[in-house]
Scaffold this motif. Structure first.
Motif, short mmCIF file in Angstrom:
data_model
loop_
_atom_site.label_atom_id
_atom_site.label_comp_id
_atom_site.label_asym_id
_atom_site.label_seq_id
_atom_site.Cartn_x
_atom_site.Cartn_y
_atom_site.Cartn_z
N LYS A 74 -11.92 -48.93 0.74
CA LYS A 74 -12.01 -50.11 1.77
C LYS A 74 -13.00 -50.02 3.09
O LYS A 74 -13.72 -50.77 3.30
N GLU A 75 -13.06 -48.65 3.31
CA GLU A 75 -13.84 -48.45 4.43
C GLU A 75 -15.24 -48.59 4.18
O GLU A 75 -16.18 -49.22 4.94
N LEU A 76 -15.66 -48.07 3.05
CA LEU A 76 -17.01 -48.23 2.39
C LEU A 76 -17.32 -49.74 2.27
O LEU A 76 -18.53 -50.01 2.80
N GLU A 77 -16.52 -50.52 1.66
CA GLU A 77 -16.76 -51.81 1.65
C GLU A 77 -16.87 -52.44 2.87
O GLU A 77 -17.60 -53.49 2.98
N ARG A 78 -16.20 -52.09 3.81
CA ARG A 78 -16.05 -52.87 5.37
C ARG A 78 -17.04 -52.11 5.99
O ARG A 78 -17.13 -52.60 7.49
N LEU A 79 -17.91 -51.29 5.74
CA LEU A 79 -18.74 -50.64 6.78
C LEU A 79 -19.82 -51.47 7.41
O LEU A 79 -19.96 -51.36 8.48
N PRO A 80 -20.32 -52.28 6.68
CA PRO A 80 -21.55 -53.20 7.53
C PRO A 80 -20.85 -53.95 8.79
O PRO A 80 -21.42 -54.04 9.76
N GLU A 81 -19.52 -54.26 8.55
CA GLU A 81 -18.96 -55.19 9.63
C GLU A 81 -18.41 -54.04 10.71
O GLU A 81 -18.52 -54.56 11.81
N ALA A 82 -18.32 -52.92 10.26
CA ALA A 82 -17.74 -51.67 11.22
C ALA A 82 -18.85 -51.41 12.21
O ALA A 82 -18.77 -51.10 13.33
N VAL A 83 -20.14 -51.41 11.48
CA VAL A 83 -21.44 -50.81 12.51
C VAL A 83 -21.97 -52.05 13.16
O VAL A 83 -22.80 -51.83 13.85
N ARG A 84 -21.83 -53.19 12.77
CA ARG A 84 -22.15 -54.46 13.34
C ARG A 84 -21.99 -54.31 14.98
O ARG A 84 -23.06 -54.66 15.71
N GLU A 85 -21.26 -53.96 15.47
CA GLU A 85 -20.88 -53.98 16.99
C GLU A 85 -21.48 -52.69 17.70
O GLU A 85 -21.56 -52.70 18.88
N LEU A 86 -22.11 -51.87 16.92
CA LEU A 86 -22.52 -50.36 17.43
C LEU A 86 -23.88 -50.79 18.29
O LEU A 86 -24.63 -51.77 17.77
N ARG A 87 -24.11 -50.07 19.38
CA ARG A 87 -25.27 -50.39 20.00
C ARG A 87 -26.56 -49.84 19.52
O ARG A 87 -27.62 -50.42 19.75
N THR A 88 -26.42 -48.42 19.28
CA THR A 88 -27.67 -47.78 18.71
C THR A 88 -27.77 -47.24 17.52
O THR A 88 -26.74 -47.12 16.55
N GLU A 89 -28.88 -46.86 17.00
CA GLU A 89 -28.98 -46.34 15.52
C GLU A 89 -28.34 -45.08 15.54
O GLU A 89 -27.71 -44.58 14.41
N HIS A 90 -28.23 -44.16 16.52
CA HIS A 90 -27.63 -43.11 16.49
C HIS A 90 -26.06 -43.23 16.54
O HIS A 90 -25.55 -42.57 15.50
N GLU A 91 -25.48 -44.36 16.96
CA GLU A 91 -24.03 -44.58 16.84
C GLU A 91 -23.65 -44.81 15.20
O GLU A 91 -22.78 -44.41 14.71
N VAL A 92 -24.63 -45.61 14.91
CA VAL A 92 -24.42 -46.13 13.48
C VAL A 92 -24.55 -44.87 12.37
O VAL A 92 -23.62 -44.69 11.47
N ARG A 93 -25.53 -44.05 12.58
CA ARG A 93 -25.74 -43.08 11.90
C ARG A 93 -24.51 -42.03 11.84
O ARG A 93 -23.79 -41.23 11.07
#
Length: 164
Positions: A74-93
């Protein structure tokens, strides 16, 4: 309980007397839930009504009851929504790295149902994040500093021999 059952008195009559005196005193008036049906008796028979009611009262989602493999999926499926609010590429990675570490730990010792769960591609998630966010300039991103490559003692001694 205000008094103990006297010895030699029939237990059922003693309990009935306790209930009757409490009703006469008004102890049962204005109790929460008065006039409402019992939770397990409404609707179709559901053997897990008590669990659903407990989760609702405590404000916990039913996802907490899922096995690890399904949670990771479920976390893998929701990953795009989870990283959408992050500010930097470093936080996404970093978010993808933490999720991948949890997936790898589960893969070492899988428990629960065997659900196919693969690692997330950090580059793909980052590209999708960039595309949704609009072109973020790399100047605002913290640069990833590569740690220096440490060579073992063997490679150093080999270099010294070649020089001589």
């Amino acid at each position: 309980m205000t008094e103990r059952k006297p010895p030699g008195v029939d237990f059922e009559s003693w309990v009935d007397r306790q209930i009757r005196t409490a009703q006469e005193r008004g102890d049962f008036d204005d109790l929460p839930g008065t006039g409402k049906p019992l939770p397990g008796l409404r609707g179709p028979r559901d053997e897990h009504w008590w669990l659903k009611d407990y989760l609702r009262r405590e404000g916990v989602s039913a996802g907490a009851l899922l096995p690890e493999s399904l949670l990771l999926r479920k976390e893998l499926e929701r990953l795009p929504e989870a990283v959408r609010e992050l500010r930097t590429e470093h936080e996404v990675r970093e978010h993808v790295r933490v999720l991948n570490r949890r997936i790898a730990e589960w893969m070492r010792m899988p428990t629960g149902p065997r659900v196919p769960v693969g690692l997330a591609d950090a580059d793909e998630v980052t590209e999708r994040w960039r595309a949704e966010r609009g072109a973020v300039t790399p100047a605002t991103e913290p640069e990833a500093v590569e740690p220096p490559v440490r060579r073992g003692w063997f490679s150093r001694s080999r270099r010294r021999r070649r020089r001589t």
